[in-house]
Scaffold this active site. Structure first.
Site, PDB file in Angstrom:
ATOM      1  N   GLU A 114       0.852  -1.195   0.000  1.00 16.11           N
ATOM      2  CA  GLU A 114       0.000   0.000   0.000  1.00 16.11           C
ATOM      3  C   GLU A 114       0.882   1.237   0.000  1.00 16.11           C
ATOM      4  O   GLU A 114       2.037   1.169   0.404  1.00 16.11           O
ATOM      5  CB  GLU A 114      -0.848   0.044   1.285  1.00 16.11           C
ATOM      6  CG  GLU A 114      -1.861  -1.046   1.393  1.00 16.11           C
ATOM      7  CD  GLU A 114      -2.467  -1.104   2.800  1.00 16.11           C
ATOM      8  OE1 GLU A 114      -2.389  -0.106   3.546  1.00 16.11           O
ATOM      9  OE2 GLU A 114      -3.004  -2.161   3.144  1.00 16.11           O
ATOM     10  N   LYS A 116       2.204   4.705   1.483  1.00 13.04           N
ATOM     11  CA  LYS A 116       2.268   5.301   2.816  1.00 13.04           C
ATOM     12  C   LYS A 116       1.939   6.779   2.669  1.00 13.04           C
ATOM     13  O   LYS A 116       2.809   7.601   2.348  1.00 13.04           O
ATOM     14  CB  LYS A 116       3.643   5.089   3.441  1.00 13.04           C
ATOM     15  CG  LYS A 116       3.686   5.499   4.895  1.00 13.04           C
ATOM     16  CD  LYS A 116       4.981   5.071   5.544  1.00 13.04           C
ATOM     17  CE  LYS A 116       5.032   5.364   7.031  1.00 13.04           C
ATOM     18  NZ  LYS A 116       4.579   6.658   7.445  1.00 13.04           N
ATOM     19  N   ASP A 118       1.185  10.505   3.400  1.00 13.07           N
ATOM     20  CA  ASP A 118       1.763  11.386   4.411  1.00 13.07           C
ATOM     21  C   ASP A 118       0.689  12.323   4.949  1.00 13.07           C
ATOM     22  O   ASP A 118       0.493  13.432   4.467  1.00 13.07           O
ATOM     23  CB  ASP A 118       2.914  12.178   3.775  1.00 13.07           C
ATOM     24  CG  ASP A 118       3.899  12.634   4.829  1.00 13.07           C
ATOM     25  OD1 ASP A 118       3.705  12.290   6.009  1.00 13.07           O
ATOM     26  OD2 ASP A 118       4.854  13.333   4.467  1.00 13.07           O
ATOM     27  N   TYR A 228      -7.205   2.235   5.387  1.00 13.86           N
ATOM     28  CA  TYR A 228      -6.214   1.186   5.141  1.00 13.86           C
ATOM     29  C   TYR A 228      -6.223   0.052   6.164  1.00 13.86           C
ATOM     30  O   TYR A 228      -5.415  -0.859   6.096  1.00 13.86           O
ATOM     31  CB  TYR A 228      -4.796   1.754   5.016  1.00 13.86           C
ATOM     32  CG  TYR A 228      -4.341   2.660   6.153  1.00 13.86           C
ATOM     33  CD1 TYR A 228      -4.231   2.207   7.458  1.00 13.86           C
ATOM     34  CD2 TYR A 228      -3.989   3.976   5.890  1.00 13.86           C
ATOM     35  CE1 TYR A 228      -3.806   3.017   8.468  1.00 13.86           C
ATOM     36  CE2 TYR A 228      -3.552   4.810   6.908  1.00 13.86           C
ATOM     37  CZ  TYR A 228      -3.463   4.324   8.188  1.00 13.86           C
ATOM     38  OH  TYR A 228      -3.046   5.143   9.196  1.00 13.86           O
ATOM     39  N   LYS A 324      10.607   3.388   3.723  1.00 13.86           N
ATOM     40  CA  LYS A 324      10.599   4.850   3.589  1.00 13.86           C
ATOM     41  C   LYS A 324      11.462   5.282   2.410  1.00 13.86           C
ATOM     42  O   LYS A 324      12.570   4.781   2.228  1.00 13.86           O
ATOM     43  CB  LYS A 324      11.145   5.492   4.880  1.00 13.86           C
ATOM     44  CG  LYS A 324      10.287   5.216   6.107  1.00 13.86           C
ATOM     45  CD  LYS A 324       9.161   6.203   6.265  1.00 13.86           C
ATOM     46  CE  LYS A 324       9.579   7.421   6.950  1.00 13.86           C
ATOM     47  NZ  LYS A 324       9.046   7.988   8.050  1.00 13.86           N
ATOM     48  N   CYS A 418      20.408  48.437  -6.569  1.00  9.79           N
ATOM     49  CA  CYS A 418      20.640  47.276  -7.425  1.00  9.79           C
ATOM     50  C   CYS A 418      22.054  46.729  -7.196  1.00  9.79           C
ATOM     51  O   CYS A 418      23.019  47.493  -7.227  1.00  9.79           O
ATOM     52  CB  CYS A 418      20.455  47.706  -8.885  1.00  9.79           C
ATOM     53  SG  CYS A 418      20.996  46.449 -10.058  1.00  9.79           S
ATOM     54  N   CYS A 421      24.110  47.528 -10.772  1.00  8.55           N
ATOM     55  CA  CYS A 421      24.428  48.885 -11.264  1.00  8.55           C
ATOM     56  C   CYS A 421      24.331  49.936 -10.167  1.00  8.55           C
ATOM     57  O   CYS A 421      24.571  51.118 -10.426  1.00  8.55           O
ATOM     58  CB  CYS A 421      23.493  49.246 -12.415  1.00  8.55           C
ATOM     59  SG  CYS A 421      21.805  49.574 -11.864  1.00  8.55           S
ATOM     60  N   CYS A 436      14.711  47.132 -10.637  1.00  7.10           N
ATOM     61  CA  CYS A 436      15.775  48.091 -10.896  1.00  7.10           C
ATOM     62  C   CYS A 436      15.284  48.890 -12.107  1.00  7.10           C
ATOM     63  O   CYS A 436      14.992  48.320 -13.156  1.00  7.10           O
ATOM     64  CB  CYS A 436      17.077  47.372 -11.234  1.00  7.10           C
ATOM     65  SG  CYS A 436      18.294  48.471 -11.974  1.00  7.10           S
ATOM     66  N   CYS A 441      21.165  49.238 -16.826  1.00 10.35           N
ATOM     67  CA  CYS A 441      21.742  48.310 -15.846  1.00 10.35           C
ATOM     68  C   CYS A 441      22.361  47.106 -16.559  1.00 10.35           C
ATOM     69  O   CYS A 441      21.700  46.449 -17.376  1.00 10.35           O
ATOM     70  CB  CYS A 441      20.646  47.850 -14.884  1.00 10.35           C
ATOM     71  SG  CYS A 441      21.130  46.464 -13.845  1.00 10.35           S
TER      72      CYS A 441
END
Ligand code: IVH
Length: 688
Positions: A114, A116, A118, A228, A324, A418, A421, A436, A441
């Site tokens: 099955e 698992k 979470d 389950y 796991k 910035c 620049c 900016c 730049c």
């Protein structure tokens, strides 16, 4: 051998740590360390206690399950304790477990595999076929009564079908409450918009959602459930247990499904340990194709009599094991937060991390998106942070690992200038992004030119961000038109360039001269104008002159364009600076025209308008790009992954098995190479 003093001291430290993290995880829904790190601590403690039984104390967290409930909800004592599972982390450990089981069962063992899930373990009690009570696992002996909240979960039946009766006086069904990934992402978007704390992962948000005092909040959180396991069953006097519940675990699951409980369709009967190992390997690869998170596979001995014989330890049954997966969350140090400048001038904060191996690769950098996200996540340079990388998804910093009593570093502030620049960084009222604003730049220039050269635009092979940066630094490139004035003399003497690499780059630039107008439009990086809009405009107007001559309304009237893009395109072509670039591109020999359908060909009808068609494998006579182009030409989209919204999956030669699996699971129609032609011509799917 007796434990050494240092082992004894280590056991004491581990006991404290494991108990502490247990409490954070189970009672506060606010873990401080990644699951994998917790597992490692718990395992080290268990190993120590196993090697030196004299170290094991009563109530050691190594021998207990979860944490005792908080007192906000009424306590429910479980009639049959809710146990945990022992974990294994590799195929070898899994085989060793199966070997131990099989040694005790000479007649042979078969298993059920099955997923698992979470989420949170939940016990549901039905009295005479009616839902009565829901309780969390708590410490395994007693949990919290969350009936009112769980009653809002649509997947959980309230009334069991009368035709299957007589129902047990008491039927306890166990399973996992979880939050689907899409619901989790939506919830976090809502949290961010409301300036609320973000949830770390779907499990935590499911837990947080169940601990609400107001069931209406739980109801708004789109939780779901997989059953389950069966708990206690008490039949009415004189009535025997349903036959299906007496023999096998798989029979029990089938019965639960029949009774209307959601039972995962991905459960499998597995005849041998080889099948078990293959099932685990499959899901380790395919885990991200599900709409919810799993952190492993649970393997159970199928025969209920054999389960009884094998029995349990104080914390977990011997007849089941959790395999796991490698972790997708890890904690690491946030060394700094820096800001990068994109081609539109957008200043994006990103995390500089102490490199950490997570989700299959080493992560050292991760975007933090914008100022609000940094604030919502509350991460500060110097913090220990949780990093998550799920499958192919871009790595993400989820939040700080806050330790009670440890002073946090200073909060980070978005810089006012910035980093490239030194021009001002500006965030406009009501917008989440910072920019900016200096058009000169260097940072923006590099990104603009690199975008122009990228695959989706002019596709100039060998001209990536690093080379562009080098050319910009040397003053060889000011804008994209300069590329088409490059000669061998321009590149001679540039560090890293010999005769061959000069010839290659010039050939790649040359080849890009013939790209259609749509690709040039993509490459110009006009705000809001993406691939679909560029193709639509180029097709509708044919030449750049026609686009420039069109009014905003005419642009907006094109299918796939609309007012936002139209206004942005109009503004872009109103700038003398941009017109200069267009003029120079033309002077240097680019044609700026979209080739129309050849004479006699009819315009392509939009048979796939608004539909998403995914292609896997190779189709006869078409490259992947060409297959995508013909879909696009008919108004469709062709993303790289299958989702519930996919209209069809087209399968060529040597297709990806995972895409087909997913399409089948989601009920997405699968079309062969022959069916593809019909799909293009009519938009219709095969009948079967
Ligand atoms: S069986 C006695 N089956 O994993 C057997 N548990 O680490 C009890 N879980 O507390 C559990 N999916 O919250 C089982 N298919 C599955 C599961 C599952 C997720 C969770 C459950 C359990 C935890 C143990």
């Amino acid at each position: 051998m007796a434990a050494t003093p240092s082992e004894e001291a280590r056991a004491a430290v581990l006991r404290r740590e494991v108990a502490y993290h247990n409490d954070r995880y189970y009672r506060h829904d606010d873990p401080e360390i990644a699951d994998a790190e917790y597992d490692a601590l718990a395992r080290e403690l268990r190993d120590l206690e196993e090697r030196h039984p004299e170290l094991a104390v009563a109530n050691s967290p190594a021998a207990t399950v979860g944490a005792a409930p908080l007192t906000q909800f009424t306590t429910v004592v479980h009639r049959v304790p809710m146990m945990s599972l022992d974990n294994v982390f590799s195929a070898d450990e899994l085989r060793a477990w199966a070997e131990r089981v099989e040694k005790q069962v000479p007649e042979g063992v078969s298993y059920v595999g099955e997923l698992k899930v979470d989420g949170l373990a939940m016990s549901l009690t039905y009295r005479n076929g009616r839902f009565g009570q829901a309780a969390t696992r708590g410490d395994g002996t007693s949990g919290e009564d969350v009936t009112a909240n769980v009653a809002t979960i649509a997947a959980i039946p309230h009334e069991l079908p009368a035709a299957m009766g007589p129902w047990p006086e008491l039927l306890e069904v166990r399973g996992e409450v979880y939050m689907p990934t899409a619901a989790f992402e939506e919830l976090n978007e809502r949290q961010a918009a409301a300036g609320e704390r973000l949830f770390v992962n779907p499990r935590n948000s499911a837990a947080g959602s169940l601990r609400q005092k107001d069931p209406a909040i739980t109801a708004s959180r789109a939780l779901s459930f997989w059953a389950y396991q069966l708990g206690e069953v008490v039949m009415p006097p004189g009535v025997g247990e349903p036959d299906a519940l007496r023999h096998s675990h798989h029979g029990t699951l089938d019965w639960l499904a029949h009774a209307g409980f959601p039972v995962s369709p991905d459960r499998r009967n597995l005849a041998s340990v080889d099948d078990v190992v293959a099932f685990c390997a499959h899901w380790q690869d395919a885990r991200h194709e599900l709409g919810y998170e799993i952190d492993g596979v649970v393997v159970k001995v199928d025969d209920l009599g054999v389960q009884q014989r094998l029995g349990s330890t104080s914390r977990a049954p011997r007849w089941a094991i959790a395999y796991k997966f490698p972790p997708e969350e890890r904690s690491t140090r946030l060394l700094d937060i820096e800001v990068s400048i994109g081609r539109t001038g957008k200043a994006t904060p990103f995390a500089v991390l102490e490199p950490v191996f997570v989700g299959g690769s080493t992560v050292g950098l991760a975007t933090l998106h914008n100022e609000d996200q940094v604030r919502a996540k509350d991460v500060r340079p110097g913090d220990l942070v949780m990093v998550r990388k799920a499958g192919d998804v871009i790595p993400e910093v989820v939040g700080p690992v806050k330790k009670a009593g440890v002073k946090r570093p200073e909060a980070w502030r978005f810089p006012s200038t910035c980093p490239v620049c030194s021009g001002p960084l500006v965030r406009l009222e009501g917008e989440s992004d910072t920019f900016c604003t200096n058009l000169d730049c260097g940072g923006q220039r590099v990104q603009r030119i690199a975008h122009f050269a990228s695959r989706s635009a002019m596709d100039i092979e060998g001209l990536g961000e690093q080379r562009v940066e080098l050319f910009v630094d040397l003053g060889l490139l000011v804008d994209v038109a300069d590329l088409y004035a490059f000669t061998p003399a321009t590149l001679k003497g540039v560090e890293g360039f010999g005769p061959q690499s000069i010839a290659n780059l010039l050939a790649a630039i040359e080849a890009s001269r013939s790209r259609p107008l749509s690709r040039i439009l993509i490459g110009l990086g006009i705000r809001h104008l993406g691939q679909v809009g560029s193709v639509a405009l180029a097709r509708a107007f044919g030449t750049v002159e026609a686009i420039m001559a069109a009014g905003e309304d005419e642009l907006a009237a094109v299918e796939g364009v609309g007012p936002v893009i139209a206004s942005s395109v109009s503004r872009w072509f109103a700038s003398p600076l941009n017109l200069g670039v267009i003029g120079r591109l033309r002077d240097r020999g680019l044609v700026l025209v979209e080739p129309g359908p050849a004479d006699g060909d009819e315009a392509v009808p939009p048979t796939l308008a608004g539909r998403s068609v995914v292609v896997t494998g190779t189709l006869p006579g078409l490259t992947r790009e060409e297959a995508e182009a013909v879909i696009l030409a008919r108004g469709g989209k062709s993303p790289g992954t299958v989702s519930a919204k996919t209209y069809a999956l087209v399968v060529g030669e040597a297709p990806g098995a995972s895409k087909i699996d997913k399409a089948e699971r989601l009920g997405v129609p699968v079309v062969t190479a022959d069916g593809f032609e019909r799909l293009l011509a009519t938009g219709a799917l095969p009948d079967n």
